[in-house]
Design an enzyme around this catalytic site. Sequence first.
Site, PDB file in Angstrom:
ATOM      1  N   PRO A  11      68.401  -2.246  65.507  1.00 42.78           N
ATOM      2  CA  PRO A  11      69.424  -2.681  65.357  1.00 42.78           C
ATOM      3  C   PRO A  11      69.768  -2.387  64.039  1.00 42.78           C
ATOM      4  CG  PRO A  11      67.580  -4.581  64.993  1.00 42.78           C
ATOM      5  CD  PRO A  11      67.080  -3.304  65.276  1.00 42.78           C
ATOM      6  N   ASN A  12      71.139  -2.068  63.822  1.00 43.73           N
ATOM      7  CA  ASN A  12      72.146  -1.487  62.413  1.00 43.73           C
ATOM      8  C   ASN A  12      72.008  -0.378  62.566  1.00 43.73           C
ATOM      9  OD1 ASN A  12      73.029  -4.639  61.690  1.00 43.73           O
ATOM     10  ND2 ASN A  12      70.999  -4.160  60.837  1.00 43.73           N
ATOM     11  N   ARG A  19      76.480   3.024  56.963  1.00 44.34           N
ATOM     12  CA  ARG A  19      75.749   1.785  55.871  1.00 44.34           C
ATOM     13  C   ARG A  19      74.050   2.135  55.053  1.00 44.34           C
ATOM     14  NH1 ARG A  19      69.953   0.706  59.404  1.00 44.34           N
ATOM     15  NH2 ARG A  19      68.586  -1.324  57.627  1.00 44.34           N
ATOM     16  N   TYR A  24      70.483   6.182  54.126  1.00 41.85           N
ATOM     17  CA  TYR A  24      70.611   6.468  55.475  1.00 41.85           C
ATOM     18  C   TYR A  24      71.019   7.293  55.921  1.00 41.85           C
ATOM     19  CZ  TYR A  24      68.220   2.500  55.922  1.00 41.85           C
ATOM     20  OH  TYR A  24      67.232   0.963  56.031  1.00 41.85           O
ATOM     21  N   ASN A  76      63.349   3.936  66.945  1.00 38.70           N
ATOM     22  CA  ASN A  76      63.393   4.243  65.886  1.00 38.70           C
ATOM     23  C   ASN A  76      63.827   2.290  65.848  1.00 38.70           C
ATOM     24  OD1 ASN A  76      64.227   3.056  63.514  1.00 38.70           O
ATOM     25  ND2 ASN A  76      65.601   4.773  62.738  1.00 38.70           N
ATOM     26  N   ALA A  79      64.512  -2.794  61.865  1.00 41.03           N
ATOM     27  CA  ALA A  79      63.936  -4.398  61.082  1.00 41.03           C
ATOM     28  C   ALA A  79      62.792  -5.202  62.825  1.00 41.03           C
ATOM     29  CB  ALA A  79      65.248  -5.031  61.192  1.00 41.03           C
ATOM     30  N   GLU A 100      57.456   6.972  66.481  1.00 41.47           N
ATOM     31  CA  GLU A 100      57.717   6.014  65.740  1.00 41.47           C
ATOM     32  C   GLU A 100      58.643   6.459  65.126  1.00 41.47           C
ATOM     33  OE1 GLU A 100      55.140   3.151  64.218  1.00 41.47           O
ATOM     34  OE2 GLU A 100      56.539   2.546  62.544  1.00 41.47           O
ATOM     35  N   HIS A 102      61.096   6.921  61.486  1.00 42.59           N
ATOM     36  CA  HIS A 102      61.787   5.723  60.584  1.00 42.59           C
ATOM     37  C   HIS A 102      62.899   7.472  59.747  1.00 42.59           C
ATOM     38  CE1 HIS A 102      60.174   2.076  62.132  1.00 42.59           C
ATOM     39  NE2 HIS A 102      58.971   2.472  61.181  1.00 42.59           N
ATOM     40  N   ARG A 109      59.418   1.314  50.415  1.00 46.43           N
ATOM     41  CA  ARG A 109      60.372  -0.077  50.019  1.00 46.43           C
ATOM     42  C   ARG A 109      59.843  -0.539  49.948  1.00 46.43           C
ATOM     43  NH1 ARG A 109      65.083   1.236  54.312  1.00 46.43           N
ATOM     44  NH2 ARG A 109      65.993  -0.089  52.771  1.00 46.43           N
TER      45      ARG A 109
HETATM   46  C1  DQA Z   1      64.588   2.237  59.280  1.00 41.12           C
HETATM   47  C2  DQA Z   1      63.220   1.300  57.882  1.00 41.12           C
HETATM   48  C3  DQA Z   1      63.706  -0.189  58.662  1.00 41.12           C
HETATM   49  O1  DQA Z   1      62.813  -0.824  57.776  1.00 41.12           O
HETATM   50  C4  DQA Z   1      64.984  -0.953  58.564  1.00 41.12           C
HETATM   51  O2  DQA Z   1      65.212  -2.558  59.023  1.00 41.12           O
HETATM   52  C5  DQA Z   1      66.066  -0.039  59.275  1.00 41.12           C
HETATM   53  C6  DQA Z   1      65.942   1.662  59.746  1.00 41.12           C
HETATM   54  C7  DQA Z   1      65.042   3.435  59.195  1.00 41.12           C
HETATM   55  O3  DQA Z   1      65.173   4.414  59.683  1.00 41.12           O
HETATM   56  O4  DQA Z   1      64.503   3.653  57.511  1.00 41.12           O
HETATM   57  O5  DQA Z   1      67.101  -0.594  59.851  1.00 41.12           O
HETATM   58  O6  DQA Z   1      64.290   2.025  60.632  1.00 41.12           O
END
Ligand code: DQA
Length: 150
Positions: A11-12, A19, A24, A76, A79, A100, A102, A109
């Site tokens: 998501p997002n 964003r 990011y 990825n 959340a 995985e 990020h 964080r």
């Molecule tokens: C994320 C880190 C997560 O904590 C966050 O909720 C994201 C992006 C990252 O790519 O840094 O949406 O996965």
Amino acid sequence: MTQTIYVLNGPNLNMLGVREPEKYGHSTLADVEKLCRDTAQRFGLAVEFRQSNIEGELVTWIQEARIKKAAGIVINPAAYTHTSVAILDALALSELPVIEIHITNVHQRESFRHHSYVSKIAKAVLAGFGIDGYALAITGLARMIGAKEK
Ligand code: DQA
């Protein structure tokens, strides 16, 4: 036969570029997709690149990766990393190598980002390389599955 890797985004991540760019960066998800395709191509791998804001859709795609005999998954989970037993279970039953990734260094964080369900099953975890982490993840997965660089 060409091997396919699934690159799944939670998501997002469709909002990359607008964003929180200080965290990011300014690249869009389309830029990430191009980076993934270019990297995979170096190893002769095809890419299924997807993003969803819906947990169950990600679960279905992970199941699809197993059914379609994908070579591995780069994910990825955004959340859902920190909340989703359903995604962990789907990755476990896929029996595929999982990387995985990020964009940010989640360990720098908020403390709720320090725990990952997905890390329980991931062969490797990358965090904090920005979108370059996707290229590194694909390169690592390609080596893991024995794909030869062209
Ligand atoms: C994320 C880190 C997560 O904590 C966050 O909720 C994201 C992006 C990252 O790519 O840094 O949406 O996965």
